[in-house]
Scaffold this active site. Structure first.
Site, PDB file in Angstrom:
ATOM      1  N   SER A  19     -29.840   1.818 -11.979  1.00  0.00           N
ATOM      2  CA  SER A  19     -30.428   3.080 -12.593  1.00  0.00           C
ATOM      3  C   SER A  19     -30.981   2.638 -13.971  1.00  0.00           C
ATOM      4  O   SER A  19     -32.065   3.586 -14.210  1.00  0.00           O
ATOM      5  CB  SER A  19     -29.300   4.098 -12.666  1.00  0.00           C
ATOM      6  OG  SER A  19     -28.318   3.731 -13.321  1.00  0.00           O
ATOM      7  N   GLY A  34     -27.311   3.292  -9.039  1.00  0.00           N
ATOM      8  CA  GLY A  34     -25.954   3.161  -8.547  1.00  0.00           C
ATOM      9  C   GLY A  34     -25.547   1.653  -7.925  1.00  0.00           C
ATOM     10  O   GLY A  34     -24.427   1.343  -7.547  1.00  0.00           O
ATOM     11  N   ASN A  49     -22.478  -1.062 -13.178  1.00  0.00           N
ATOM     12  CA  ASN A  49     -21.521  -0.158 -12.345  1.00  0.00           C
ATOM     13  C   ASN A  49     -20.336  -0.806 -11.716  1.00  0.00           C
ATOM     14  O   ASN A  49     -19.316  -0.238 -11.691  1.00  0.00           O
ATOM     15  CB  ASN A  49     -22.410   0.198 -10.999  1.00  0.00           C
ATOM     16  CG  ASN A  49     -23.724   1.166 -11.353  1.00  0.00           C
ATOM     17  OD1 ASN A  49     -23.426   2.299 -12.120  1.00  0.00           O
ATOM     18  ND2 ASN A  49     -24.930   0.848 -11.020  1.00  0.00           N
ATOM     19  N   ASP A  69     -25.297  12.447 -19.792  1.00  0.00           N
ATOM     20  CA  ASP A  69     -24.281  11.778 -19.247  1.00  0.00           C
ATOM     21  C   ASP A  69     -23.702  10.687 -20.215  1.00  0.00           C
ATOM     22  O   ASP A  69     -22.857  10.001 -20.178  1.00  0.00           O
ATOM     23  CB  ASP A  69     -24.450  11.277 -18.049  1.00  0.00           C
ATOM     24  CG  ASP A  69     -25.567   9.957 -17.914  1.00  0.00           C
ATOM     25  OD1 ASP A  69     -26.094   9.801 -19.118  1.00  0.00           O
ATOM     26  OD2 ASP A  69     -26.238   9.773 -16.801  1.00  0.00           O
ATOM     27  N   HIS A 129     -27.234   7.069 -19.445  1.00  0.00           N
ATOM     28  CA  HIS A 129     -28.578   6.539 -19.211  1.00  0.00           C
ATOM     29  C   HIS A 129     -29.452   6.930 -20.271  1.00  0.00           C
ATOM     30  O   HIS A 129     -29.375   8.034 -21.050  1.00  0.00           O
ATOM     31  CB  HIS A 129     -28.992   7.218 -18.050  1.00  0.00           C
ATOM     32  CG  HIS A 129     -28.274   6.862 -16.677  1.00  0.00           C
ATOM     33  ND1 HIS A 129     -27.106   7.433 -16.239  1.00  0.00           N
ATOM     34  CD2 HIS A 129     -28.577   5.778 -15.922  1.00  0.00           C
ATOM     35  CE1 HIS A 129     -26.833   7.053 -15.322  1.00  0.00           C
ATOM     36  NE2 HIS A 129     -27.491   6.017 -14.732  1.00  0.00           N
TER      37      HIS A 129
END
Length: 225
Positions: free
Chosen positions: A51, A88, A117, A198, A201
């Protein structure tokens, strides 16, 4: 009569040498042109990421990959960029997808931006290393240059895990003598305002800095400045 024949042969040979010499500059120019065309042929860059490279949560065209493409175009560099990043994505997912991407796109350079991830899920460091190694070896065997993008884990994952995870990138880059981007978030990691809600990001405002961190390791491989 023999004297005349001898002179005729000498004149003929001299004329042949002059024609050969006159053709040498032309041949040299043609060879140089061929070498220049081969060197300047447009390259293909394959970006295999998650991402962080797939413009998650920001407008299309605002991510660092798109900004790199714009910068190359401004330099009249015809590099084709294939952004195969998926939100992801893990190192195992990238490893599974890479063979077809190599076959289809035949890249000159493969930039691997994966592992975040894996780390966030607390997956074994050894597994991430094995997957990154497999991807790098596959890319190199295809004839492509490899660029690795390192990633650090948040401190709450434990110092030992974080250091071992981060060390994988430097280890592989050293083995392959490949360019390494030590940390793509250098210069923004300590600025909360440059991250989305979040806190994972980056915002669009952060992506020019990300490109600044990545550009020096990639540009020389693409014939860019």
């Amino acid at each position: 009569m023999l004297i005349y024949l001898k002179k005729f042969r000498e004149q003929t040979m001299a004329a042949g040498r002059r024609r050969t010499l006159s053709l040498l500059p032309v041949a040299a120019l043609l060879m140089a042109a061929g070498m220049t065309n081969a060197y300047s042929a447009p390259k293909t860059l394959l970006v295999l990421g998650d991402s962080l490279s797939a413009e998650y949560g920001i407008a299309r065209g605002a991510g660092w990959v798109a900004l790199m493409e714009q910068r190359l175009q401004a330099q009249k560099n015809d590099t084709r960029i294939v952004n195969a990043s998926i939100s992801g994505e893990t190192t195992s997912g990238g490893r599974a997808r890479l063979p077809k991407l190599l076959e289809k796109n035949k890249p000159d350079v493969v930039l691997i931006e994966l592992g975040a991830n894996d780390g966030l899920r607390g997956l074994p460091v050894a597994a991430a290393e094995a997957n990154l190694r497999a991807m790098g070896e596959a890319a190199r065997q295809s004839g492509a240059k490899v660029v690795l993008v390192g990633m650090r884990m948040p401190p709450n994952y434990g110092r030992d895990y974080a250091e071992k995870f981060y060390g994988v990138y430097g280890k592989l880059a050293k083995e392959w003598k490949a360019p390494l981007v030590p940390f793509m978030f250098e210069g923004i990691a300590d600025q909360p305002k440059l991250f989305q809600a979040d806190r994972l990001h980056p915002t669009a405002e952060a992506h020019p800095t990300i490109l600044k961190n990545i550009w020096p390791q990639v540009a020389p491989l693409l014939g860019a400045k």
